[in-house]
Design an enzyme around this catalytic site. Structure first.
Site, PDB file in Angstrom:
ATOM      1  N   GLY A 181     -32.517   9.186 -16.083  1.00 63.82           N
ATOM      2  CA  GLY A 181     -33.820   8.574 -16.395  1.00 63.82           C
ATOM      3  C   GLY A 181     -34.112   8.674 -17.883  1.00 63.82           C
ATOM      4  O   GLY A 181     -33.859   9.711 -18.492  1.00 63.82           O
ATOM      5  N   ARG A 229     -27.957   5.508 -13.885  1.00 66.04           N
ATOM      6  CA  ARG A 229     -27.477   6.581 -13.009  1.00 66.04           C
ATOM      7  C   ARG A 229     -26.225   6.003 -12.346  1.00 66.04           C
ATOM      8  O   ARG A 229     -26.322   5.059 -11.577  1.00 66.04           O
ATOM      9  CB  ARG A 229     -28.528   6.924 -11.958  1.00 66.04           C
ATOM     10  CG  ARG A 229     -29.887   7.355 -12.555  1.00 66.04           C
ATOM     11  CD  ARG A 229     -30.794   7.891 -11.443  1.00 66.04           C
ATOM     12  NE  ARG A 229     -32.210   7.864 -11.781  1.00 66.04           N
ATOM     13  CZ  ARG A 229     -32.845   8.814 -12.467  1.00 66.04           C
ATOM     14  NH1 ARG A 229     -32.186   9.848 -12.919  1.00 66.04           N
ATOM     15  NH2 ARG A 229     -34.141   8.723 -12.698  1.00 66.04           N
ATOM     16  N   ASP A 258     -30.470  17.155 -15.540  1.00 67.06           N
ATOM     17  CA  ASP A 258     -29.510  18.019 -14.852  1.00 67.06           C
ATOM     18  C   ASP A 258     -28.247  17.269 -14.399  1.00 67.06           C
ATOM     19  O   ASP A 258     -27.129  17.731 -14.640  1.00 67.06           O
ATOM     20  CB  ASP A 258     -30.211  18.659 -13.638  1.00 67.06           C
ATOM     21  CG  ASP A 258     -29.357  19.710 -12.983  1.00 67.06           C
ATOM     22  OD1 ASP A 258     -29.293  20.829 -13.508  1.00 67.06           O
ATOM     23  OD2 ASP A 258     -28.722  19.405 -11.953  1.00 67.06           O
ATOM     24  N   ILE A 317     -38.372  13.790 -18.691  1.00 70.70           N
ATOM     25  CA  ILE A 317     -39.812  14.072 -18.748  1.00 70.70           C
ATOM     26  C   ILE A 317     -40.184  15.257 -17.858  1.00 70.70           C
ATOM     27  O   ILE A 317     -41.266  15.815 -17.981  1.00 70.70           O
ATOM     28  CB  ILE A 317     -40.666  12.841 -18.348  1.00 70.70           C
ATOM     29  CG1 ILE A 317     -40.403  12.423 -16.892  1.00 70.70           C
ATOM     30  CG2 ILE A 317     -40.468  11.700 -19.317  1.00 70.70           C
ATOM     31  CD1 ILE A 317     -41.441  11.457 -16.334  1.00 70.70           C
ATOM     32  N   ASP A 318     -39.285  15.650 -16.953  1.00 70.80           N
ATOM     33  CA  ASP A 318     -39.659  16.612 -15.905  1.00 70.80           C
ATOM     34  C   ASP A 318     -39.783  18.070 -16.383  1.00 70.80           C
ATOM     35  O   ASP A 318     -40.379  18.889 -15.692  1.00 70.80           O
ATOM     36  CB  ASP A 318     -38.643  16.572 -14.755  1.00 70.80           C
ATOM     37  CG  ASP A 318     -38.567  15.201 -14.092  1.00 70.80           C
ATOM     38  OD1 ASP A 318     -39.540  14.435 -14.199  1.00 70.80           O
ATOM     39  OD2 ASP A 318     -37.529  14.902 -13.481  1.00 70.80           O
ATOM     40  N   ASP A 341     -37.603  20.340 -16.294  1.00 66.55           N
ATOM     41  CA  ASP A 341     -37.109  21.198 -15.197  1.00 66.55           C
ATOM     42  C   ASP A 341     -35.756  21.825 -15.510  1.00 66.55           C
ATOM     43  O   ASP A 341     -35.086  22.316 -14.606  1.00 66.55           O
ATOM     44  CB  ASP A 341     -37.018  20.367 -13.903  1.00 66.55           C
ATOM     45  CG  ASP A 341     -36.111  19.153 -14.054  1.00 66.55           C
ATOM     46  OD1 ASP A 341     -35.723  18.814 -15.194  1.00 66.55           O
ATOM     47  OD2 ASP A 341     -35.782  18.529 -13.026  1.00 66.55           O
ATOM     48  N   ARG A 377     -40.305  14.862 -10.193  1.00 62.79           N
ATOM     49  CA  ARG A 377     -39.287  15.042  -9.149  1.00 62.79           C
ATOM     50  C   ARG A 377     -39.616  16.267  -8.295  1.00 62.79           C
ATOM     51  O   ARG A 377     -40.685  16.309  -7.705  1.00 62.79           O
ATOM     52  CB  ARG A 377     -37.900  15.151  -9.772  1.00 62.79           C
ATOM     53  CG  ARG A 377     -36.794  14.739  -8.811  1.00 62.79           C
ATOM     54  CD  ARG A 377     -35.451  14.846  -9.459  1.00 62.79           C
ATOM     55  NE  ARG A 377     -35.227  13.799 -10.430  1.00 62.79           N
ATOM     56  CZ  ARG A 377     -34.714  12.616 -10.158  1.00 62.79           C
ATOM     57  NH1 ARG A 377     -34.370  12.323  -8.930  1.00 62.79           N
ATOM     58  NH2 ARG A 377     -34.533  11.719 -11.093  1.00 62.79           N
ATOM     59  N   GLU A 431     -59.716  19.879 -11.089  1.00 63.28           N
ATOM     60  CA  GLU A 431     -60.281  20.902 -10.203  1.00 63.28           C
ATOM     61  C   GLU A 431     -59.197  21.515  -9.317  1.00 63.28           C
ATOM     62  O   GLU A 431     -59.209  22.700  -9.026  1.00 63.28           O
ATOM     63  CB  GLU A 431     -61.363  20.264  -9.335  1.00 63.28           C
ATOM     64  CG  GLU A 431     -62.137  21.286  -8.568  1.00 63.28           C
ATOM     65  CD  GLU A 431     -63.338  20.663  -7.893  1.00 63.28           C
ATOM     66  OE1 GLU A 431     -63.689  19.519  -8.215  1.00 63.28           O
ATOM     67  OE2 GLU A 431     -63.911  21.344  -7.030  1.00 63.28           O
ATOM     68  N   LYS A 480     -70.997  20.467  -8.216  1.00 62.89           N
ATOM     69  CA  LYS A 480     -70.023  19.576  -8.877  1.00 62.89           C
ATOM     70  C   LYS A 480     -70.176  18.175  -8.282  1.00 62.89           C
ATOM     71  O   LYS A 480     -70.160  18.012  -7.059  1.00 62.89           O
ATOM     72  CB  LYS A 480     -68.596  20.072  -8.654  1.00 62.89           C
ATOM     73  CG  LYS A 480     -68.193  21.164  -9.608  1.00 62.89           C
ATOM     74  CD  LYS A 480     -66.669  21.228  -9.748  1.00 62.89           C
ATOM     75  CE  LYS A 480     -66.295  22.353 -10.687  1.00 62.89           C
ATOM     76  NZ  LYS A 480     -64.873  22.419 -10.980  1.00 62.89           N
ATOM     77  N   GLU A 529     -45.556  14.644  -7.669  1.00 61.60           N
ATOM     78  CA  GLU A 529     -44.910  13.836  -6.620  1.00 61.60           C
ATOM     79  C   GLU A 529     -44.092  14.707  -5.659  1.00 61.60           C
ATOM     80  O   GLU A 529     -43.994  14.401  -4.477  1.00 61.60           O
ATOM     81  CB  GLU A 529     -44.031  12.732  -7.225  1.00 61.60           C
ATOM     82  CG  GLU A 529     -42.871  13.248  -8.061  1.00 61.60           C
ATOM     83  CD  GLU A 529     -41.948  12.153  -8.589  1.00 61.60           C
ATOM     84  OE1 GLU A 529     -42.069  10.995  -8.169  1.00 61.60           O
ATOM     85  OE2 GLU A 529     -41.103  12.480  -9.448  1.00 61.60           O
TER      86      GLU A 529
HETATM   87  O1  F6P Z   1     -36.314  12.551 -13.705  1.00 63.67           O
HETATM   88  C1  F6P Z   1     -37.247  11.710 -14.280  1.00 63.67           C
HETATM   89  C2  F6P Z   1     -37.990  10.937 -13.223  1.00 63.67           C
HETATM   90  O2  F6P Z   1     -38.924  10.099 -13.855  1.00 63.67           O
HETATM   91  C3  F6P Z   1     -38.661  11.767 -12.132  1.00 63.67           C
HETATM   92  O3  F6P Z   1     -39.870  12.328 -12.570  1.00 63.67           O
HETATM   93  C4  F6P Z   1     -38.811  10.759 -11.033  1.00 63.67           C
HETATM   94  O4  F6P Z   1     -38.883  11.391  -9.774  1.00 63.67           O
HETATM   95  C5  F6P Z   1     -37.553   9.940 -11.169  1.00 63.67           C
HETATM   96  O5  F6P Z   1     -37.087  10.122 -12.503  1.00 63.67           O
HETATM   97  C6  F6P Z   1     -37.714   8.463 -10.914  1.00 63.67           C
HETATM   98  O6  F6P Z   1     -36.454   7.883 -10.986  1.00 63.67           O
HETATM   99  P1  F6P Z   1     -36.193   6.313 -11.091  1.00 63.67           P
HETATM  100  O7  F6P Z   1     -36.531   5.889 -12.481  1.00 63.67           O
HETATM  101  O8  F6P Z   1     -34.752   6.174 -10.785  1.00 63.67           O
HETATM  102  O9  F6P Z   1     -37.106   5.674 -10.102  1.00 63.67           O
END
Ligand code: F6P
Length: 319
Positions: free
Chosen positions: A11, A72, A103, A126-127, A129, A171, A187, A213, A222
């Site tokens: 990605g 990918r 990864d 962006i993750d 991770d 992810r 919140e 509130k 997600e």
């Molecule tokens: O790993 C980056 C990411 O944007 C994740 O946050 C997300 O789950 C995934 O890639 C989405 O992948 P694609 O662009 O293949 O839909």
């Protein structure tokens, strides 16, 4: 080493262009020939490569995405695919690679190195991770994009007295949700790392209404579940007016923040210098404001856990 190639894979993430630019210019300054591989490992297998000079990477530092393209590749997961890719590199005399990706992409580079291609990886996703680095390239920009959306959703949530759920990417990991949620004053923040139940969330929302509130923002990673489904549950169980916003790929685009541009430039310079020094099978991470070498076997196949202190703080501040 006389010839290297740069590649972005998996990605895309904002700051990948800044990484390519820095890698190319640092390598050229050392008299090394640089090639760009288009569309990730798929392009390596298809022998889709272009020679890069200093001008080829002009006017890209400010752009999101990756000008080389990315993909990918399923074929690269097979030994035959990787052999084809390695042959293409060998036949051009390319001895080393700078690979920017997440990864899966870094795992791919590790497998390729078994076929005689040296590489240094950069964490690009962006993750946020990836183990062994405090930050990945693109994370800060994605967090700021999510934060901008949260700020806007807050305006309309407060005007209508609604509950708004905003689903963010990440992810299997909650870094974007936690960071954007904390900075956005959410919140409730739901991340895959921390179990929750829907009934408690409904109760918490009703209690906070009782305390005065007028509206609520819930940030849902997600990987923690579907914000749409949770929104339906909350509406049915609490009677509160509820709306859902799924941010999706908007979080992957946009001009990289200053932080991501600097991070990418610093990591890429260190990566090229390490490759030139004959190092391989490492990732350059960023820890305590320093670029550090991380053995690739330590970096891949693990998940970097969210910071429990940030999660605790978010909870305290949401009261
Ligand atoms: O790993 C980056 C990411 O944007 C994740 O946050 C997300 O789950 C995934 O890639 C989405 O992948 P694609 O662009 O293949 O839909």
């Amino acid at each position: 080493m006389k010839k290297i190639a740069v590649i972005t894979s998996g990605g895309d993430s904002p700051g990948m262009n800044a990484a390519i630019r820095a890698a190319v210019r640092v390598a050229l300054a050392q008299g090394v020939e640089v090639w760009g591989i288009r569309n990730g490992y798929a392009g390596m297998i298809a022998d889709d490569m272009i020679r890069l000079d200093s001008r080829s990477v002009g006017d890209i530092i400010q752009k999101g995405g990756t000008f080389l393209g990315t993909a990918r590749s399923e074929e690269f997961k097979t030994l035959t695919g990787r052999q084809k890719a390695a042959e293409n590199l060998h036949s051009r005399g390319i001895e080393g690679l700078i690979v920017t990706g997440g990864d899966g992409s870094l795992t791919g580079a590790k497998l390729l190195s078994e076929l005689g291609i040296k590489f240094v990886g950069l964490p690009g996703t962006i993750d946020n991770d990836i183990w062994g680095t405090d930050f990945t390239i693109g994370f800060d920009t994605a967090v700021n994009t999510a934060l901008d959306a949260i700020n806007k959703l807050r305006d309309t949530a407060s005007s209508h007295g609604r509950v708004i759920l905003v689903e963010v990417m990440g992810r299997h990991c909650g870094w974007i949700a936690l960071t954007a949620g904390l900075a956005g004053g959410a919140e409730i923040i739901l991340v895959p790392e921390e179990p929750f139940n829907q009934e408690d969330i409904s109760k918490k929302l009703l209690e906070s209404r009782a305390k005065g509130k007028q509206y609520s923002i819930i940030v849902v990673a997600e990987g923690a579940g579907s914000a749409l489904e949770l929104g339906q549950y909350i509406r049915a169980n609490s009677g509160l007016e509820t709306r859902v916003s799924v941010l999706g790929h908007i979080q992957r685009g946009g001009a990289p923040t200053a932080f991501d541009r600097l991070l990418a430039s610093r990591l890429a310079e260190t990566a090229v210098r390490a490759l030139m020094a004959g190092k391989t099978d490492i990732m350059i991470g960023f820890r305590n404001n320093q670029c550090v070498e991380v053995p690739i076997a330590d970096a891949v196949g693990k998940k970097k856990e969210i910071d429990p202190e940030l999660y605790r703080l978010a909870d305290v501040l949401s009261k």
